[in-house]
Write a protein that holds these residues in place. Structure first.
Motif, PDB file in Angstrom:
ATOM      1  N   UNK A  43       0.839  -1.194   0.000  1.00  0.00           N
ATOM      2  CA  UNK A  43       0.000   0.000   0.000  1.00  0.00           C
ATOM      3  C   UNK A  43       0.875   1.246   0.000  1.00  0.00           C
ATOM      4  N   UNK A  44       0.244   2.379  -0.209  1.00  0.00           N
ATOM      5  CA  UNK A  44       0.950   3.663  -0.225  1.00  0.00           C
ATOM      6  C   UNK A  44       2.135   3.621  -1.194  1.00  0.00           C
ATOM      7  N   UNK A  45       1.921   3.025  -2.368  1.00  0.00           N
ATOM      8  CA  UNK A  45       2.977   2.895  -3.363  1.00  0.00           C
ATOM      9  C   UNK A  45       3.277   4.272  -3.951  1.00  0.00           C
ATOM     10  N   UNK A  46       4.556   4.642  -3.908  1.00  0.00           N
ATOM     11  CA  UNK A  46       5.012   5.875  -4.534  1.00  0.00           C
ATOM     12  C   UNK A  46       6.060   5.502  -5.580  1.00  0.00           C
ATOM     13  N   UNK A  47       6.803   6.477  -6.062  1.00  0.00           N
ATOM     14  CA  UNK A  47       7.850   6.197  -7.049  1.00  0.00           C
ATOM     15  C   UNK A  47       9.016   5.431  -6.457  1.00  0.00           C
ATOM     16  N   UNK A  48       9.171   5.462  -5.128  1.00  0.00           N
ATOM     17  CA  UNK A  48      10.350   4.821  -4.541  1.00  0.00           C
ATOM     18  C   UNK A  48      10.078   3.879  -3.375  1.00  0.00           C
ATOM     19  N   UNK A  49       8.850   3.871  -2.835  1.00  0.00           N
ATOM     20  CA  UNK A  49       8.621   3.055  -1.644  1.00  0.00           C
ATOM     21  C   UNK A  49       7.181   2.569  -1.558  1.00  0.00           C
ATOM     22  N   UNK A  50       6.943   1.649  -0.615  1.00  0.00           N
ATOM     23  CA  UNK A  50       5.599   1.163  -0.333  1.00  0.00           C
ATOM     24  C   UNK A  50       5.563   0.593   1.081  1.00  0.00           C
ATOM     25  N   UNK A  51       4.376   0.354   1.569  1.00  0.00           N
ATOM     26  CA  UNK A  51       4.180  -0.317   2.852  1.00  0.00           C
ATOM     27  C   UNK A  51       3.765  -1.753   2.582  1.00  0.00           C
ATOM     28  N   UNK A  52       4.063  -2.634   3.510  1.00  0.00           N
ATOM     29  CA  UNK A  52       3.779  -4.051   3.376  1.00  0.00           C
ATOM     30  C   UNK A  52       2.859  -4.506   4.500  1.00  0.00           C
ATOM     31  N   UNK A  53       1.897  -5.340   4.158  1.00  0.00           N
ATOM     32  CA  UNK A  53       1.032  -5.972   5.160  1.00  0.00           C
ATOM     33  C   UNK A  53       0.695  -7.369   4.668  1.00  0.00           C
ATOM     34  N   UNK A  54       0.687  -8.331   5.577  1.00  0.00           N
ATOM     35  CA  UNK A  54       0.304  -9.682   5.191  1.00  0.00           C
ATOM     36  C   UNK A  54      -0.051 -10.490   6.424  1.00  0.00           C
ATOM     37  N   UNK A  55      -0.836 -11.524   6.191  1.00  0.00           N
ATOM     38  CA  UNK A  55      -1.120 -12.470   7.258  1.00  0.00           C
ATOM     39  C   UNK A  55      -1.587 -13.793   6.682  1.00  0.00           C
ATOM     40  N   UNK A  56      -1.371 -14.824   7.458  1.00  0.00           N
ATOM     41  CA  UNK A  56      -1.912 -16.145   7.176  1.00  0.00           C
ATOM     42  C   UNK A  56      -2.971 -16.376   8.244  1.00  0.00           C
ATOM     43  N   UNK A  57      -4.220 -16.488   7.821  1.00  0.00           N
ATOM     44  CA  UNK A  57      -5.329 -16.573   8.762  1.00  0.00           C
ATOM     45  C   UNK A  57      -5.693 -17.979   9.189  1.00  0.00           C
ATOM     46  N   UNK A  58      -5.105 -18.976   8.568  1.00  0.00           N
ATOM     47  CA  UNK A  58      -5.409 -20.366   8.904  1.00  0.00           C
ATOM     48  C   UNK A  58      -4.276 -20.937   9.755  1.00  0.00           C
ATOM     49  N   UNK A  59      -4.583 -21.269  10.993  1.00  0.00           N
ATOM     50  CA  UNK A  59      -3.564 -21.727  11.941  1.00  0.00           C
ATOM     51  C   UNK A  59      -2.734 -22.895  11.431  1.00  0.00           C
ATOM     52  N   UNK A  60      -3.347 -23.840  10.751  1.00  0.00           N
ATOM     53  CA  UNK A  60      -2.610 -25.035  10.336  1.00  0.00           C
ATOM     54  C   UNK A  60      -1.556 -24.754   9.268  1.00  0.00           C
ATOM     55  N   UNK A  61      -1.573 -23.562   8.675  1.00  0.00           N
ATOM     56  CA  UNK A  61      -0.593 -23.202   7.655  1.00  0.00           C
ATOM     57  C   UNK A  61       0.528 -22.320   8.205  1.00  0.00           C
TER      58      UNK A  61
END
Length: 88
Positions: A43-61
């Motif tokens: 997110x917040x992608x510019x010409x030189x940077x961005x923010x990262x977010x992620x998750x795995x919502x399934x416990x077994x993985x």
């Protein structure tokens, strides 16, 4: 997730429409063995940077190295494809 919002189908549809049209973000569904297990986003992608977010919502993985695989592929995309300099 960092928050615990109250979600409705209507609010999710509006959110999806918003991010679909927004050039400053990209979202992907993480799947394993044909099962949707999480989300990764920049997110917040510019010409030189961005923010990262992620998750795995399934416990077994969790704890199986999928997060590492996700991040390595995302790094390739951000740095090699988008040619950005930084991830926050």
């Amino acid at each position: 997730m960092y928050t615990d919002p109250v979600l409705t189908l209507e609010s999710q549809k509006l959110w999806f429409e918003k991010i679909s049209a927004d050039q400053s973000c990209r979202y992907w569904i993480v799947s394993e063995s044909h099962k949707d297990i999480g989300v990764v986003a920049i997110t917040d992608i510019t010409k030189s940077k961005c923010n990262l977010a992620w998750y795995i919502g399934e416990d077994e993985y969790r704890g199986k190295g999928l997060g590492t695989c996700i991040l390595l592929n995302l790094f390739d995309f951000v740095f090699d494809t988008l040619k950005l300099d930084e991830i926050y």
